[in-house]
Design an enzyme around this catalytic site. Structure first.
Site, short mmCIF file in Angstrom:
data_model
loop_
_atom_site.label_atom_id
_atom_site.label_comp_id
_atom_site.label_asym_id
_atom_site.label_seq_id
_atom_site.Cartn_x
_atom_site.Cartn_y
_atom_site.Cartn_z
N ILE A 13 0.84 -1.20 0.00
CA ILE A 13 0.00 0.00 0.00
C ILE A 13 0.88 1.25 0.00
O ILE A 13 1.83 1.36 0.77
CB ILE A 13 -0.91 0.02 1.25
CG1 ILE A 13 -1.75 -1.26 1.31
CG2 ILE A 13 -1.82 1.24 1.26
CD1 ILE A 13 -2.39 -1.50 2.68
N GLY A 14 0.57 2.19 -0.89
CA GLY A 14 1.25 3.48 -0.89
C GLY A 14 2.57 3.52 -1.62
O GLY A 14 3.29 4.52 -1.55
N GLY A 16 3.06 3.38 -4.92
CA GLY A 16 3.00 4.12 -6.18
C GLY A 16 2.55 3.30 -7.38
O GLY A 16 2.81 3.68 -8.53
N THR A 18 -0.46 2.74 -8.77
CA THR A 18 -1.41 3.38 -9.68
C THR A 18 -0.74 4.50 -10.46
O THR A 18 -0.98 4.65 -11.67
CB THR A 18 -2.61 3.93 -8.89
OG1 THR A 18 -3.25 2.85 -8.20
CG2 THR A 18 -3.61 4.60 -9.82
N GLU A 35 -7.12 -0.85 -10.08
CA GLU A 35 -7.58 -1.61 -8.93
C GLU A 35 -8.79 -0.93 -8.29
O GLU A 35 -8.83 0.29 -8.15
CB GLU A 35 -6.45 -1.73 -7.90
CG GLU A 35 -6.81 -2.54 -6.68
CD GLU A 35 -5.67 -2.62 -5.68
OE1 GLU A 35 -5.68 -3.54 -4.86
OE2 GLU A 35 -4.77 -1.76 -5.73
N TYR A 47 -10.67 -1.51 8.62
CA TYR A 47 -9.58 -0.77 9.25
C TYR A 47 -9.90 -0.42 10.70
O TYR A 47 -9.00 -0.23 11.52
CB TYR A 47 -9.27 0.50 8.46
CG TYR A 47 -8.47 0.24 7.19
CD1 TYR A 47 -7.42 -0.66 7.18
CD2 TYR A 47 -8.77 0.89 6.00
CE1 TYR A 47 -6.69 -0.92 6.03
CE2 TYR A 47 -8.05 0.66 4.84
CZ TYR A 47 -7.00 -0.26 4.87
OH TYR A 47 -6.28 -0.50 3.72
N ASP A 86 -2.68 -2.16 -12.35
CA ASP A 86 -1.95 -1.72 -11.16
C ASP A 86 -2.12 -2.72 -10.00
O ASP A 86 -1.96 -2.36 -8.84
CB ASP A 86 -2.35 -0.31 -10.75
CG ASP A 86 -3.78 -0.19 -10.26
OD1 ASP A 86 -4.53 -1.19 -10.33
OD2 ASP A 86 -4.16 0.91 -9.81
#
Length: 214
Positions: A13-14, A16, A18, A35, A47, A86
């Site tokens: 996650i995070g 890059g 995309t 995605e 979460y 992605d």
């Protein structure tokens, strides 16, 4: 494997995924498969209470990604049209293995195998990885509300799981080209030189996998 470029970008996650997929899609003129994240109605609940909502969250992702992959195969790959995504659906096992209790994980694994066993496999996989600080900063900058509750410890665990998963995936698919990119060293969003270096790498692997006539 498809006879046209089918490129999947993976990583925690995070990192890059995309951003890179959009840039490569624009450069090569390939169809972009994004995605689905925000559309998952269980993600915010997950979460906040992962024990209660993990199975619903993972099943929603699996079913939606399965439908996307079916559509992509029928509409693009079977008609010799290149695709860049992605994500790859195998990532579901990473998150399910981390979030589901053992009894539900075994059920999930069986369903995952049945749904994905005949789906197309990318001929090129780009694996993005980065330090925890880099991922946390990028998550903060993009400001997705549903990601506000992500704990650094969880993100660190997922990053470790990705390393193990990609090593196993590479061993399972020796004919696939895997490009590993360090997101701490390559800032392809803000530095054109870094993006161009990645493009050159990808082009080399396209030529190797598909041939220079594509």
């Amino acid at each position: 494997m498809p006879t046209v470029p089918f490129i999947a970008i993976e990583g925690p996650i995070g990192v890059g995924k995309t951003s890179l997929a959009k840039k490569l899609s624009a450069y090569f003129g390939y169809h972009l498969l994004p995605e689905i994240v925000e559309e998952n109605p269980f993600l915010d609940k997950f979460y906040n209470n992962s024990d209660e909502w993990s199975f619903q969250t993972e099943m929603f992702f699996l079913c939606n990604r399965f439908k996307q992959m079916e559509d992509i195969e029928r509409t693009y790959l079977n008609h010799h049209k290149a695709v860049i995504a992605d994500y790859h659906i195998s990532k579901n096992m990473i998150f399910a293995g981390r979030t589901l209790p053992e009894d539900k994980y075994e059920k999930y694994k069986q369903i995952h195998h049945i749904l994905t066993r005949d789906l197309p496999i990318p001929n090129i996989m780009i694996y993005l990885h980065a330090s925890l600080d880099t991922m946390l900063e990028r998550i903060r900058k993009r400001g997705r509300t549903i990601e506000h509750h992500i704990q650094p410890s969880y993100l660190s665990q997922i990053a470790d799981d990705y390393d193990a998963h990609m090593n196993a995936f590479e061993a399972l698919h020796p004919d696939m080209s895997i490009i590993r990119i360090d997101g701490d060293d390559r800032d392809f969003v803000n530095h054109q030189d870094d993006l161009e270096a990645i493009i050159r790498q990808v082009q080399q692997h396209i030529d190797k996998q598909i041939g220079s006539d594509h």
